[in-house]
Scaffold this motif. Structure first.
Motif, PDB file in Angstrom:
ATOM      1  N   SER A   1      43.956  54.616  26.878  1.00  0.00           N
ATOM      2  CA  SER A   1      44.649  53.649  27.722  1.00  0.00           C
ATOM      3  C   SER A   1      45.028  52.393  26.941  1.00  0.00           C
ATOM      4  CB  SER A   1      43.779  53.272  28.918  1.00  0.00           C
ATOM      5  OG  SER A   1      43.600  54.369  29.785  1.00  0.00           O
ATOM      6  N   LEU A   2      44.152  51.940  26.064  1.00  0.00           N
ATOM      7  CA  LEU A   2      44.462  50.760  25.262  1.00  0.00           C
ATOM      8  C   LEU A   2      45.667  50.998  24.368  1.00  0.00           C
ATOM      9  CD1 LEU A   2      40.906  49.497  24.214  1.00  0.00           C
ATOM     10  CD2 LEU A   2      42.535  48.309  25.689  1.00  0.00           C
ATOM     11  N   ASP A   3      45.822  52.227  23.910  1.00  0.00           N
ATOM     12  CA  ASP A   3      46.953  52.558  23.039  1.00  0.00           C
ATOM     13  C   ASP A   3      48.259  52.733  23.804  1.00  0.00           C
ATOM     14  OD1 ASP A   3      45.536  52.499  20.662  1.00  0.00           O
ATOM     15  OD2 ASP A   3      44.999  54.622  20.747  1.00  0.00           O
ATOM     16  N   HIS A   4      48.180  53.124  25.074  1.00  0.00           N
ATOM     17  CA  HIS A   4      49.385  53.539  25.787  1.00  0.00           C
ATOM     18  C   HIS A   4      49.762  52.651  26.973  1.00  0.00           C
ATOM     19  CE1 HIS A   4      48.247  57.194  23.564  1.00  0.00           C
ATOM     20  NE2 HIS A   4      49.529  57.476  23.587  1.00  0.00           N
ATOM     21  N   LEU A   5      48.878  51.811  27.451  1.00  0.00           N
ATOM     22  CA  LEU A   5      49.215  50.915  28.548  1.00  0.00           C
ATOM     23  C   LEU A   5      49.598  49.550  28.007  1.00  0.00           C
ATOM     24  CD1 LEU A   5      46.416  51.694  31.179  1.00  0.00           C
ATOM     25  CD2 LEU A   5      48.724  52.636  31.050  1.00  0.00           C
ATOM     26  N   PRO A   6      50.537  48.857  28.641  1.00  0.00           N
ATOM     27  CA  PRO A   6      50.912  47.524  28.159  1.00  0.00           C
ATOM     28  C   PRO A   6      49.743  46.549  28.275  1.00  0.00           C
ATOM     29  CG  PRO A   6      51.895  47.974  30.312  1.00  0.00           C
ATOM     30  CD  PRO A   6      51.316  49.264  29.835  1.00  0.00           C
ATOM     31  N   ALA A   7      49.567  45.734  27.246  1.00  0.00           N
ATOM     32  CA  ALA A   7      48.480  44.747  27.246  1.00  0.00           C
ATOM     33  C   ALA A   7      48.777  43.661  28.271  1.00  0.00           C
ATOM     34  CB  ALA A   7      48.310  44.148  25.855  1.00  0.00           C
ATOM     35  N   ARG A   8      47.751  43.270  28.997  1.00  0.00           N
ATOM     36  CA  ARG A   8      47.888  42.223  30.012  1.00  0.00           C
ATOM     37  C   ARG A   8      46.919  41.087  29.692  1.00  0.00           C
ATOM     38  NH1 ARG A   8      49.904  44.525  34.853  1.00  0.00           N
ATOM     39  NH2 ARG A   8      49.655  42.460  35.793  1.00  0.00           N
ATOM     40  N   ASN A   9      47.039  40.022  30.426  1.00  0.00           N
ATOM     41  CA  ASN A   9      46.201  38.853  30.186  1.00  0.00           C
ATOM     42  C   ASN A   9      44.823  39.057  30.813  1.00  0.00           C
ATOM     43  OD1 ASN A   9      45.435  36.307  29.365  1.00  0.00           O
ATOM     44  ND2 ASN A   9      46.318  35.285  31.145  1.00  0.00           N
ATOM     45  N   SER A  10      44.064  39.986  30.241  1.00  0.00           N
ATOM     46  CA  SER A  10      42.736  40.344  30.748  1.00  0.00           C
ATOM     47  C   SER A  10      41.682  40.031  29.701  1.00  0.00           C
ATOM     48  CB  SER A  10      42.678  41.835  31.105  1.00  0.00           C
ATOM     49  OG  SER A  10      43.666  42.177  32.051  1.00  0.00           O
ATOM     50  N   SER A  11      40.447  39.896  30.149  1.00  0.00           N
ATOM     51  CA  SER A  11      39.325  39.642  29.248  1.00  0.00           C
ATOM     52  C   SER A  11      38.303  40.765  29.375  1.00  0.00           C
ATOM     53  CB  SER A  11      38.654  38.307  29.575  1.00  0.00           C
ATOM     54  OG  SER A  11      39.526  37.226  29.337  1.00  0.00           O
ATOM     55  N   PHE A  12      37.807  41.221  28.233  1.00  0.00           N
ATOM     56  CA  PHE A  12      36.813  42.295  28.202  1.00  0.00           C
ATOM     57  C   PHE A  12      35.592  41.855  27.407  1.00  0.00           C
ATOM     58  CE2 PHE A  12      41.038  44.276  28.299  1.00  0.00           C
ATOM     59  CZ  PHE A  12      40.948  45.040  29.443  1.00  0.00           C
ATOM     60  N   LEU A  13      34.435  42.293  27.862  1.00  0.00           N
ATOM     61  CA  LEU A  13      33.188  42.097  27.128  1.00  0.00           C
ATOM     62  C   LEU A  13      32.498  43.441  27.001  1.00  0.00           C
ATOM     63  CD1 LEU A  13      30.877  40.356  25.885  1.00  0.00           C
ATOM     64  CD2 LEU A  13      29.971  40.113  28.207  1.00  0.00           C
ATOM     65  N   VAL A  14      32.111  43.820  25.793  1.00  0.00           N
ATOM     66  CA  VAL A  14      31.414  45.084  25.568  1.00  0.00           C
ATOM     67  C   VAL A  14      30.120  44.808  24.806  1.00  0.00           C
ATOM     68  CG1 VAL A  14      33.436  46.573  25.632  1.00  0.00           C
ATOM     69  CG2 VAL A  14      32.825  45.448  23.496  1.00  0.00           C
ATOM     70  N   THR A  15      29.096  45.627  25.049  1.00  0.00           N
ATOM     71  CA  THR A  15      27.813  45.439  24.374  1.00  0.00           C
ATOM     72  C   THR A  15      27.326  46.739  23.760  1.00  0.00           C
ATOM     73  OG1 THR A  15      26.212  45.990  26.122  1.00  0.00           O
ATOM     74  CG2 THR A  15      27.268  43.830  26.240  1.00  0.00           C
ATOM     75  N   SER A  16      26.572  46.585  22.686  1.00  0.00           N
ATOM     76  CA  SER A  16      25.943  47.727  22.017  1.00  0.00           C
ATOM     77  C   SER A  16      24.829  47.174  21.138  1.00  0.00           C
ATOM     78  CB  SER A  16      26.969  48.506  21.183  1.00  0.00           C
ATOM     79  OG  SER A  16      26.385  49.689  20.654  1.00  0.00           O
TER      80      SER A  16
END
Length: 373
Positions: free
Chosen positions: A301-316
């Motif tokens: 989805s990140l490769d094929h959907l248009p980027a929007r003004n969203s914020s993401f947080l990921v943990t590992s």
């Protein structure tokens, strides 16, 4: 006696101890030859082991609240009567029913204006036709004089699979952490909507709209925010809404934020994975539709959907988590105007202990990306 009650746990432990003592006492007799003695030895050893494992299982379930009741454990549906709270507006009364209220585990909790309040609700999805229980944490400021017209940002908080929403309150302590952060000025007061993504139990729907099946994504992205905004003082814009989750809930949170930027401005995945699981618990999610399967892959989805003004947080974590490589790939794929942040621990497994270390900074991060108006 309930599955999580102290009486059940005490009974299991006492039974295990009693069987152990009986084994020692009767072992000399059972050491004789003969089929009766053999059956006796097998029976005592078997029952002792069963009660020992039952005790360990009950302790684990009481700690992490995987299952809240016997019916939940055995996958049975529960039919319960509901008490309608008419204090909500007309729209809220139709889509959301308050069925109980409880205190937050903080000092001064007798007064909602000091300790806040947790309300147990049932949300009815107008579009999805899904009904699901949830817990709504209302901060003290919600009840304080002078704030009668004040609006608040809200964040949906999702468990893993199968999950139990109580674990978000008792185990992961989201309300008490949110209360503490707001009191210390490290976070703005937020409403938390806590539930498990298993809205069609016992099936794991992976938060997707299954063809001819449960429309879980529609429920979480559309029905749930509308119901909450109709019953509480929460705005309806994306800037008013965030979503957090751990494990399966983490995947769902990122999925909702990525696919519904018009609904959620920020999404945080604690120990998430990045494509929908497909196994015995999920059943046939996509019915052969490859477009739906690709869409459920967040990296695709990140490769094929248009980027929007969203914020993401990921943990590992560098040691203990299996998602580190995919998490780093997710981070690389996020393109402007979207923003991405991460928490990478030196070590930490896929468990409550790890997530407890991440919840406070996650709530602070979420607070900085949401608006009350």
């Amino acid at each position: 006696m309930g599955l999580t009650s102290n009486k059940v746990l005490a009974l299991a432990v006492l039974s295990a101890v009693a069987l152990f003592v009986l084994t020692i006492v009767f072992w000399p007799r059972l050491a004789r030859r003969g089929w009766r003695a053999v059956i006796g030895r097998i029976g005592l050893l078997f029952m002792t082991q069963v009660m020992l494992f039952a005790s360990v299982g009950l302790v684990a379930n009481k700690t992490f609240l995987f299952y809240g009741s016997w019916a939940d454990l055995f996958g049975q549906e529960q039919t319960e009567g509901v008490v309608v709270d008419h204090s909500a507006g007309a729209a809220g009364a139709r889509s959301l029913t308050v069925v109980g209220k409880q205190r937050v585990a903080v000092p001064g909790s007798k007064q909602p204006s000091v300790g806040g309040q947790i309300q147990r609700v049932v949300v009815r999805g107008d579009k999805s036709r899904i009904n699901s229980p949830a817990y709504v944490y209302l901060p003290p400021e919600y009840f304080q004089a002078g704030n009668e017209k004040r609006t608040f940002p809200a964040s949906v908080v999702l468990t893993g699979y199968p999950g139990n929403a109580k674990s978000l309150i008792k185990g992961l302590k989201y309300p008490t952490t949110a209360h503490r952060l707001a009191a210390q000025g490290e976070s703005q007061p937020m409403i938390l909507v806590m539930l498990r993504p298993t809205v069609a139990p016992p099936r794991d729907t992976e938060c997707v709209d299954i063809p001819k099946g449960p429309q879980t994504e529609t429920f979480l992205a559309d029905d749930l925010p509308k119901a909450i905004s109709g019953a509480y003082r929460v705005g309806e814009h994306a800037r008013n809404w965030g979503v957090i989750g751990n494990s399966t809930g983490g995947y769902c949170a990122l999925k909702l934020g990525l696919h519904h930027p018009d609904r959620f401005a920020a999404s945080a995945g604690l120990s998430p994975y990045y494509k929908a699981a497909e196994d015995l618990t999920t059943g046939n999610l996509f019915h052969g539709d490859q477009k739906l399967r690709k869409r459920a892959n967040l990296l695709w989805s990140l490769d094929h959907l248009p980027a929007r003004n969203s914020s993401f947080l990921v943990t590992s974590s560098k040691k203990g988590e299996g998602n580190l490589k995919a998490t780093r790939e997710f981070i690389k794929k996020v393109k402007p105007p979207a923003r991405v942040s991460s928490i990478i621990l030196d070590s930490g497994g896929h468990n409550f202990t790890t997530w407890k270390r991440e919840i406070a900074p996650t709530l602070e991060w979420m607070s900085g990306r949401l608006s009350a108006k």
